[in-house]
Design a protein around this motif. Structure first.
Motif, PDB file in Angstrom:
ATOM      1  N   GLY A 290       0.789  -1.222   0.000  1.00  0.00           N
ATOM      2  CA  GLY A 290       0.000   0.000   0.000  1.00  0.00           C
ATOM      3  C   GLY A 290       0.821   1.273   0.000  1.00  0.00           C
ATOM      4  O   GLY A 290       1.802   1.423  -0.731  1.00  0.00           O
ATOM      5  N   LEU A 291       0.452   2.197   0.886  1.00  0.00           N
ATOM      6  CA  LEU A 291       1.066   3.527   0.913  1.00  0.00           C
ATOM      7  C   LEU A 291       2.427   3.550   1.589  1.00  0.00           C
ATOM      8  O   LEU A 291       3.089   4.592   1.604  1.00  0.00           O
ATOM      9  N   ALA A 292       2.855   2.431   2.145  1.00  0.00           N
ATOM     10  CA  ALA A 292       4.212   2.383   2.694  1.00  0.00           C
ATOM     11  C   ALA A 292       5.242   2.464   1.575  1.00  0.00           C
ATOM     12  O   ALA A 292       6.358   2.934   1.769  1.00  0.00           O
ATOM     13  N   TYR A 293       4.862   1.975   0.395  1.00  0.00           N
ATOM     14  CA  TYR A 293       5.743   2.023  -0.781  1.00  0.00           C
ATOM     15  C   TYR A 293       4.852   2.045  -2.017  1.00  0.00           C
ATOM     16  O   TYR A 293       4.695   1.039  -2.710  1.00  0.00           O
ATOM     17  N   LYS A 396     -19.993  13.670   9.474  1.00  0.00           N
ATOM     18  CA  LYS A 396     -18.961  14.687   9.222  1.00  0.00           C
ATOM     19  C   LYS A 396     -17.742  14.552  10.135  1.00  0.00           C
ATOM     20  O   LYS A 396     -16.681  15.091   9.828  1.00  0.00           O
ATOM     21  N   HIS A 397     -17.855  13.832  11.234  1.00  0.00           N
ATOM     22  CA  HIS A 397     -16.705  13.652  12.132  1.00  0.00           C
ATOM     23  C   HIS A 397     -16.041  12.275  11.981  1.00  0.00           C
ATOM     24  O   HIS A 397     -15.151  11.933  12.758  1.00  0.00           O
ATOM     25  N   ARG A 398     -16.488  11.506  10.996  1.00  0.00           N
ATOM     26  CA  ARG A 398     -15.911  10.162  10.808  1.00  0.00           C
ATOM     27  C   ARG A 398     -14.489  10.268  10.257  1.00  0.00           C
ATOM     28  O   ARG A 398     -14.162  11.151   9.455  1.00  0.00           O
ATOM     29  N   THR A 399     -13.623   9.354  10.709  1.00  0.00           N
ATOM     30  CA  THR A 399     -12.263   9.245  10.180  1.00  0.00           C
ATOM     31  C   THR A 399     -12.091   7.852   9.582  1.00  0.00           C
ATOM     32  O   THR A 399     -12.237   6.850  10.289  1.00  0.00           O
ATOM     33  N   TYR A 400     -11.837   7.789   8.309  1.00  0.00           N
ATOM     34  CA  TYR A 400     -11.644   6.499   7.645  1.00  0.00           C
ATOM     35  C   TYR A 400     -10.162   6.169   7.444  1.00  0.00           C
ATOM     36  O   TYR A 400      -9.751   5.021   7.607  1.00  0.00           O
ATOM     37  N   TYR A 401      -9.406   7.187   7.116  1.00  0.00           N
ATOM     38  CA  TYR A 401      -7.987   6.932   6.854  1.00  0.00           C
ATOM     39  C   TYR A 401      -7.135   7.297   8.065  1.00  0.00           C
ATOM     40  O   TYR A 401      -7.169   8.436   8.551  1.00  0.00           O
ATOM     41  N   GLU A 402      -6.406   6.321   8.563  1.00  0.00           N
ATOM     42  CA  GLU A 402      -5.432   6.521   9.628  1.00  0.00           C
ATOM     43  C   GLU A 402      -4.044   6.346   9.031  1.00  0.00           C
ATOM     44  O   GLU A 402      -3.756   5.306   8.422  1.00  0.00           O
ATOM     45  N   TYR A 403      -3.182   7.330   9.207  1.00  0.00           N
ATOM     46  CA  TYR A 403      -1.840   7.248   8.642  1.00  0.00           C
ATOM     47  C   TYR A 403      -1.088   6.037   9.185  1.00  0.00           C
ATOM     48  O   TYR A 403      -1.120   5.757  10.390  1.00  0.00           O
ATOM     49  N   GLY A 404      -0.421   5.324   8.307  1.00  0.00           N
ATOM     50  CA  GLY A 404       0.369   4.164   8.704  1.00  0.00           C
ATOM     51  C   GLY A 404       1.681   4.569   9.353  1.00  0.00           C
ATOM     52  O   GLY A 404       2.166   5.692   9.178  1.00  0.00           O
ATOM     53  N   ASP A 405       2.246   3.632  10.098  1.00  0.00           N
ATOM     54  CA  ASP A 405       3.491   3.886  10.819  1.00  0.00           C
ATOM     55  C   ASP A 405       4.683   3.502   9.937  1.00  0.00           C
ATOM     56  O   ASP A 405       5.411   2.551  10.208  1.00  0.00           O
ATOM     57  N   ASN A 406       4.866   4.241   8.846  1.00  0.00           N
ATOM     58  CA  ASN A 406       5.985   3.987   7.942  1.00  0.00           C
ATOM     59  C   ASN A 406       6.494   5.322   7.417  1.00  0.00           C
ATOM     60  O   ASN A 406       5.846   6.358   7.585  1.00  0.00           O
ATOM     61  N   LYS A 407       7.666   5.305   6.818  1.00  0.00           N
ATOM     62  CA  LYS A 407       8.368   6.533   6.429  1.00  0.00           C
ATOM     63  C   LYS A 407       7.523   7.416   5.513  1.00  0.00           C
ATOM     64  O   LYS A 407       7.398   8.624   5.733  1.00  0.00           O
ATOM     65  N   PHE A 408       6.925   6.812   4.481  1.00  0.00           N
ATOM     66  CA  PHE A 408       6.175   7.602   3.504  1.00  0.00           C
ATOM     67  C   PHE A 408       4.953   8.249   4.147  1.00  0.00           C
ATOM     68  O   PHE A 408       4.717   9.461   3.992  1.00  0.00           O
ATOM     69  N   GLU A 409       4.159   7.477   4.873  1.00  0.00           N
ATOM     70  CA  GLU A 409       2.927   8.019   5.445  1.00  0.00           C
ATOM     71  C   GLU A 409       3.211   8.977   6.602  1.00  0.00           C
ATOM     72  O   GLU A 409       2.466   9.931   6.829  1.00  0.00           O
ATOM     73  N   LYS A 410       4.304   8.721   7.334  1.00  0.00           N
ATOM     74  CA  LYS A 410       4.685   9.665   8.389  1.00  0.00           C
ATOM     75  C   LYS A 410       5.041  11.022   7.808  1.00  0.00           C
ATOM     76  O   LYS A 410       4.655  12.070   8.346  1.00  0.00           O
ATOM     77  N   ALA A 411       5.781  10.996   6.700  1.00  0.00           N
ATOM     78  CA  ALA A 411       6.152  12.257   6.044  1.00  0.00           C
ATOM     79  C   ALA A 411       4.922  12.989   5.528  1.00  0.00           C
ATOM     80  O   ALA A 411       4.808  14.219   5.645  1.00  0.00           O
ATOM     81  N   THR A 412       3.983  12.238   4.969  1.00  0.00           N
ATOM     82  CA  THR A 412       2.743  12.838   4.472  1.00  0.00           C
ATOM     83  C   THR A 412       1.948  13.460   5.616  1.00  0.00           C
ATOM     84  O   THR A 412       1.414  14.571   5.511  1.00  0.00           O
ATOM     85  N   LYS A 413       1.882  12.735   6.733  1.00  0.00           N
ATOM     86  CA  LYS A 413       1.143  13.234   7.903  1.00  0.00           C
ATOM     87  C   LYS A 413       1.792  14.509   8.449  1.00  0.00           C
ATOM     88  O   LYS A 413       1.094  15.478   8.786  1.00  0.00           O
ATOM     89  N   ASP A 414       3.110  14.494   8.533  1.00  0.00           N
ATOM     90  CA  ASP A 414       3.807  15.687   9.043  1.00  0.00           C
ATOM     91  C   ASP A 414       3.520  16.899   8.173  1.00  0.00           C
ATOM     92  O   ASP A 414       3.312  18.008   8.682  1.00  0.00           O
ATOM     93  N   TYR A 415       3.500  16.685   6.852  1.00  0.00           N
ATOM     94  CA  TYR A 415       3.218  17.787   5.924  1.00  0.00           C
ATOM     95  C   TYR A 415       1.827  18.372   6.186  1.00  0.00           C
ATOM     96  O   TYR A 415       1.663  19.592   6.333  1.00  0.00           O
ATOM     97  N   TRP A 416       0.831  17.481   6.244  1.00  0.00           N
ATOM     98  CA  TRP A 416      -0.540  17.980   6.406  1.00  0.00           C
ATOM     99  C   TRP A 416      -0.802  18.532   7.810  1.00  0.00           C
ATOM    100  O   TRP A 416      -1.619  19.427   7.984  1.00  0.00           O
ATOM    101  N   ASP A 417      -0.106  18.016   8.805  1.00  0.00           N
ATOM    102  CA  ASP A 417      -0.240  18.601  10.148  1.00  0.00           C
ATOM    103  C   ASP A 417       0.240  20.037  10.147  1.00  0.00           C
ATOM    104  O   ASP A 417      -0.386  20.929  10.773  1.00  0.00           O
ATOM    105  N   ARG A 418       1.345  20.287   9.438  1.00  0.00           N
ATOM    106  CA  ARG A 418       1.873  21.646   9.363  1.00  0.00           C
ATOM    107  C   ARG A 418       0.917  22.557   8.600  1.00  0.00           C
ATOM    108  O   ARG A 418       0.625  23.688   9.010  1.00  0.00           O
ATOM    109  N   VAL A 419       0.420  22.072   7.458  1.00  0.00           N
ATOM    110  CA  VAL A 419      -0.476  22.885   6.622  1.00  0.00           C
ATOM    111  C   VAL A 419      -1.782  23.205   7.339  1.00  0.00           C
ATOM    112  O   VAL A 419      -2.249  24.349   7.354  1.00  0.00           O
ATOM    113  N   LYS A 420      -2.378  22.180   7.934  1.00  0.00           N
ATOM    114  CA  LYS A 420      -3.715  22.362   8.524  1.00  0.00           C
ATOM    115  C   LYS A 420      -3.682  23.147   9.827  1.00  0.00           C
ATOM    116  O   LYS A 420      -4.719  23.661  10.249  1.00  0.00           O
ATOM    117  N   LYS A 421      -2.500  23.261  10.450  1.00  0.00           N
ATOM    118  CA  LYS A 421      -2.410  24.089  11.645  1.00  0.00           C
ATOM    119  C   LYS A 421      -2.283  25.557  11.287  1.00  0.00           C
ATOM    120  O   LYS A 421      -2.455  26.408  12.130  1.00  0.00           O
TER     121      LYS A 421
END
Length: 421
Positions: A290-293, A396-421
């Motif tokens: 999946g999104l890990a690679y 409207k408060h449902r969460t379907y996608y949880e970021y995986g604990d891998n390099k690619f998804e962690k980097a993606t999460k960090d990016y969006w955490d910065r943007v959305k804050k």
């Protein structure tokens, strides 16, 4: 002349090779035979593991009239002929019907037995190489006990081979029989737990070998290899073996065991099942890596296309490359879990309407209906992002996608955490 496999067929449970989990001292089938009171049974397992032999032994111990049918060539008329005798002197104590390959009976044929099984006039012992839960009528299943027969271990197969050699030796007069230990070892391993296959291989070797000048029939490794040609792999395109190997293949890749994954790939290659391999590899790339690679999907698609274009035997090489790539890649099932969670909500929740600002507004009058009026175009905002509601109100408060604990998804999460804050 009887085949060697029939000549050595056991007449007592103690002579049966393997299946000690059900045939051993005080195990369930051993207790049933000793009690003399048998119930409806279904024997399930691969060919050549003793199902027919055990059924014959149990039926003979029951003290009832015994009938045997093979569902591959039996008909409804054959069953009717048996049921006619139930009310005669011949069937006064009831009958035991051994039905081999019961999976070949259709629903109507299986249903025709129900009345007589229900009142005890017929005791059914059925055998099948297919999963009974897929092929046998549920009403029959509920009235029967299922016993699973497993592939016979090599040591037990060697005992059967030595017994066959002893029996066959008595047919020779001045000629001596010399079966080398290496030949017995090979036959026991080549047959994949199928005793009949091992005995048949031995019989071919014996029948095709002439005595030497010393009046010895010598069966060595080269003779049995020549007699058996290619090792048997338990596999069929729509049976249990097919799905079991594919399941083990995917689970080995998911478990990051490249050696096990290559082993199961080899089984599939041996069976020539190119389509199933290609399909399963592409599923694994999306479901388990999946999104890990994410690039794995593109690489696997390229390797799979190459394999299809090459065909066997060369196809094995890109398939092995894809298998090892997936087995050694980081893993994430976040996309798989996300879509399944969303689908589950569709089945079990009142979702509600799409928000008005997301609805199509490319037609005259859309504005009057409130369609798209409050929509914010993300590209007009910094970092191409603006907060707004996208899910329906009810979820409207449902969460379907949880970021995986891998390099690619962690980097993606960090990016969006910065943007959305």
């Amino acid at each position: 002349m009887k085949p060697l496999a029939d000549l050595i067929r056991p007449t007592q449970l103690s002579e049966v090779c393997g299946q000690q989990h059900i045939l051993g001292e005080n195990k369930i089938l051993d207790r049933i035979v000793k009690s003399g009171r048998i119930s409806n049974m279904i024997f399930y397992g691969p060919p050549g593991v003793g199902k027919t032999t055990v059924a014959n032994i149990i039926a003979e111990k029951a003290g009832k009239r015994f009938y045997k049918l093979n569902a591959t060539n039996a008909s409804l008329k054959d069953i009717q002929e048996i049921t006619k005798e139930l009310d005669t002197f011949l069937g006064v104590n009831g009958v035991v019907l051994y039905l081999d390959e019961i999976q070949n009976f259709n629903k109507k044929q299986q249903q025709s037995l129900l009345e007589y099984i229900e009142d005890g006039r017929i005791t059914l012992i059925a055998s099948t190489t297919e999963n009974p839960y897929f092929y046998i009528f549920k009403a029959l299943l509920s009235r029967s006990t299922i016993f699973e027969f497993k592939p016979v271990e090599e040591e037990d197969i060697k005992k059967a081979l030595n017994r066959a050699i002893d029996i066959k030796s008595k047919e020779y007069n001045e000629i001596k029989l010399n079966v080398k230990e290496e030949a017995i070892d090979y036959l026991a391993s080549y047959c994949n737990g199928d005793v009949r296959k091992a005995i048949n291989g031995l019989e071919i070797a014996l029948n095709s070998t002439k005595p030497n000048s010393d009046k010895f029939v010598v069966i060595d490794l080269s003779v049995v290899k020549d007699s058996t040609q290619s090792k048997v792999i338990s596999y069929d395109n729509d049976g249990d073996a097919h799905y079991d190997i594919l399941s083990a293949f995917q689970k080995s890749i998911r478990g990051s065991d490249a050696d096990a994954a290559i082993h199961y790939l080899a089984r599939l290659v041996k069976a020539g099942d190119l389509i199933s391999i290609c399909r399963r590899l592409q599923v694994i790339a999306a479901e388990d890596i999946g999104l890990a690679y994410p690039q794995a999907c593109l690489i696997v698609k390229s390797l799979v296309d190459s394999a299809r274009e090459l065909g066997f035997p060369e196809a094995r090489i890109p398939l092995a490359e894809a298998t090892i790539l997936l087995a050694t890649s980081p893993k994430s099932n976040s996309a798989y879990l996300a879509i399944d969670s969303a689908l589950n909500d569709l089945e079990n929740m009142t979702i509600g309407d799409i928000p008005n600002h997301l609805k199509d507004a490319h037609y005259s009058g859309a504005c009057k209906m409130g369609r798209g009026v409050e929509y914010k175009y993300p590209h007009s905002y910094p970092n191409h992002y603006v907060h707004q509601q996208y899910l329906p109100d009810n979820i409207k408060h449902r969460t379907y996608y949880e970021y995986g604990d891998n390099k690619f998804e962690k980097a993606t999460k960090d990016y969006w955490d910065r943007v959305k804050k």
